[in-house]
Design an enzyme around this catalytic site. Structure first.
Site, PDB file in Angstrom:
ATOM      1  N   SER A  54       1.166  -1.369  -0.151  1.00  0.00           N
ATOM      2  CA  SER A  54       0.125  -0.055   0.488  1.00  0.00           C
ATOM      3  C   SER A  54       0.805   1.100  -0.093  1.00  0.00           C
ATOM      4  O   SER A  54       1.274   1.935  -0.960  1.00  0.00           O
ATOM      5  CB  SER A  54      -0.790  -0.492   0.909  1.00  0.00           C
ATOM      6  OG  SER A  54      -1.939   1.150   1.159  1.00  0.00           O
TER       7      SER A  54
ATOM      8  N   ASP B 201      -8.402  -2.392  -7.251  1.00  0.00           N
ATOM      9  CA  ASP B 201      -8.096  -2.249  -5.841  1.00  0.00           C
ATOM     10  C   ASP B 201      -9.292  -1.829  -5.074  1.00  0.00           C
ATOM     11  O   ASP B 201      -9.933  -0.976  -5.332  1.00  0.00           O
ATOM     12  CB  ASP B 201      -7.042  -1.615  -6.075  1.00  0.00           C
ATOM     13  CG  ASP B 201      -5.688  -1.271  -4.737  1.00  0.00           C
ATOM     14  OD1 ASP B 201      -6.516  -0.897  -3.693  1.00  0.00           O
ATOM     15  OD2 ASP B 201      -5.424  -2.048  -4.288  1.00  0.00           O
TER      16      ASP B 201
ATOM     17  N   HIS C  62      -6.512  -5.256  -1.679  1.00  0.00           N
ATOM     18  CA  HIS C  62      -5.657  -4.522  -1.549  1.00  0.00           C
ATOM     19  C   HIS C  62      -4.249  -5.333  -0.463  1.00  0.00           C
ATOM     20  O   HIS C  62      -4.641  -5.657   1.065  1.00  0.00           O
ATOM     21  CB  HIS C  62      -6.156  -3.801  -0.469  1.00  0.00           C
ATOM     22  CG  HIS C  62      -5.285  -2.326  -0.956  1.00  0.00           C
ATOM     23  ND1 HIS C  62      -4.640  -1.969  -1.712  1.00  0.00           N
ATOM     24  CD2 HIS C  62      -4.694  -1.885   0.291  1.00  0.00           C
ATOM     25  CE1 HIS C  62      -3.739  -0.671  -1.306  1.00  0.00           C
ATOM     26  NE2 HIS C  62      -4.087  -0.691   0.274  1.00  0.00           N
TER      27      HIS C  62
END
EC number: 3.1.1.-
Length: 415
Positions: A197, A293, A360
């Protein structure tokens, strides 16, 4: 294969204002709650006895390497052994960004802005696991998780004295690297910089610099998981994520710490987007990203601020409730992602694993990294794809067919 249904309890009843920064307050605080549910806690995880690794604080405050609140930053290190004794994997933690004084002050009361709130021990799962059956290629490496407490992907260098905020991500990065080199990393014969991330973005931003820390004889590569944040319009035609990034770059004085190969021809905010960096990087890079995502769907593409009528509410939380028109919009996002990586993928040294899942971060969770029912593309799990690429066993350019063809996904569903 079993499809994972991970239910996230998103705080209800939040009233969003019309000002951009009011929306962004929601963006950077709620990601904490979302990401908490995405790391290593799946009921399908095979890791019944996870390795717990203690926190080491970095005594580099004399260099100004401090969290937002002025506390010492830290990392978790588990030593390698055997054939991995001189191999190092550095995992950069994710957790959103703060783009204005209010959101950064909030972060000071969390582990994302202060080591006072960091867990003293963390589970090492997925790519950080110490078990060969869970992490076949990196289990016996020196494995490090660098904690994230600056709010600008380890890239800021400034301060706001009135709010008692220290924007020292770049100094944290340097202090951590110096500390790890002193603890043996300077002798590495193999190294991998990775992140998830906001940490995946940081791995891209720091990749070539990381390569230059080592002699030419050291094998150095980088891995970005869920870090391919696209400079894209939201469902209202606005630029939600660009506005967010612009605030981060300006508030935290990020400009001078961005790759010069980008800033010599683009504005600093554009150079915070991976799409303007990846094709110019010299160091081999592997990108793991879900084509749909979930963070980008919820916080960039279809945030509540861009959807005042609530048309996207159900789809945003559960892909199974998307209308045909909404799915077409999301297919367009996937196509944009594939265009972004087209030139990057032409280089033999780079690697790709873009699966058509609503997910994610897939490298630190055991169930998505390497397990009996892990997501696969052409029968290859993420762990095997990354290992084949890193050790040059095969060229790896894996791009999934469009949703809903992949039945191996561990899709995230929120409520």
């Amino acid at each position: 294969m079993v499809k994972l249904l991970l239910v996230a309890f998103v705080v209800a009843g939040i009233i969003l204002g019309t000002q951009a920064n009011e929306y962004l307050d929601f963006n950077v605080t709620e990601i904490d709650r979302i990401e908490e549910l995405e790391f290593g806690f799946s009921k399908y995880s095979s890791n019944l006895n996870p390795l717990m690794v203690g926190l080491t604080l970095i005594r580099g405050a004399d260099s100004g390497a401090v969290c937002l609140d002025g506390t010492l930053p830290g990392y978790h290190l588990h030593r390698g052994h055997g054939s991995g004794a001189n191999s190092w994997l550095i995992q950069l933690e994710g957790g959103g960004w703060c783009n204005n004084i209010r959101t950064c002050v909030y972060r000071k009361t969390t582990r994302r802005g202060s080591s006072n709130y960091m867990e003293k021990q963390l589970q090492f799962t997925g790519i950080l696991s110490d078990k060969a059956q869970e992490n076949p290629d990196f289990f016996n490496w020196n494995r490090v998780k660098l904690r994230y407490c600056d709010g600008a992907s380890f890239s800021g260098d400034g301060q706001n004295q009135a709010a008692q905020l220290q924007f020292r991500g770049e100094r944290i990065w340097r202090a951590a690297i110096d500390d790890l080199k002193a603890n043996g990393m300077r002798y590495a014969n193999q190294a991998l910089l990775s992140g998830c991330s906001a940490g995946g973005l940081a791995a891209i931003l720091r990749c070539d610099e990381f390569r230059n820390l080592f002699p030419g004889s050291t094998k150095v590569k980088c891995l970005s998981d869920a870090g391919l944040f696209l400079d894209t319009a939201d469902v209202s035609g606005g630029r939600t994520i660009r506005n967010l990034y612009n605030g981060v770059v300006e508030l935290q004085s990020v400009k001078n710490n961005l790759p010069r190969i980008c800033t010599n021809h683009l504005d600093p905010t554009s150079c915070f987007f991976p799409q303007n960096l990846i094709s110019q990087m010299k160091t081999p890079l592997f990108i793991v990203n879900a084509a749909y995502d979930t963070w980008q769907i919820q916080s960039s593409i279809a945030p509540t601020s861009a959807d005042p009528s609530g048309f996207w509410h159900d789809c945003r939380l559960n892909h199974g409730k998307c209308t045909p028109a909404q799915l077409r919009f999301l297919q367009g996002f996937r196509e944009q992602m594939l265009r972004v990586v087209k030139g990057f993928s032409m280089s033999r040294q780079n690697g790709l694993f873009i699966n058509s899942c609503f997910a994610h971060c897939q490298t630190e969770r055991q169930d998505t990294w390497f397990a009996d029912d892990s997501p696969v593309i052409r029968k290859k799990a993420v762990a095997i794809a990354v290992g084949d690429w890193y050790f040059d066993r095969a060229e790896v350019k894996l791009v999934d067919c469009p949703y809903p063809c992949d039945k191996s996904c561990h899709n995230l569903v929120f409520r």
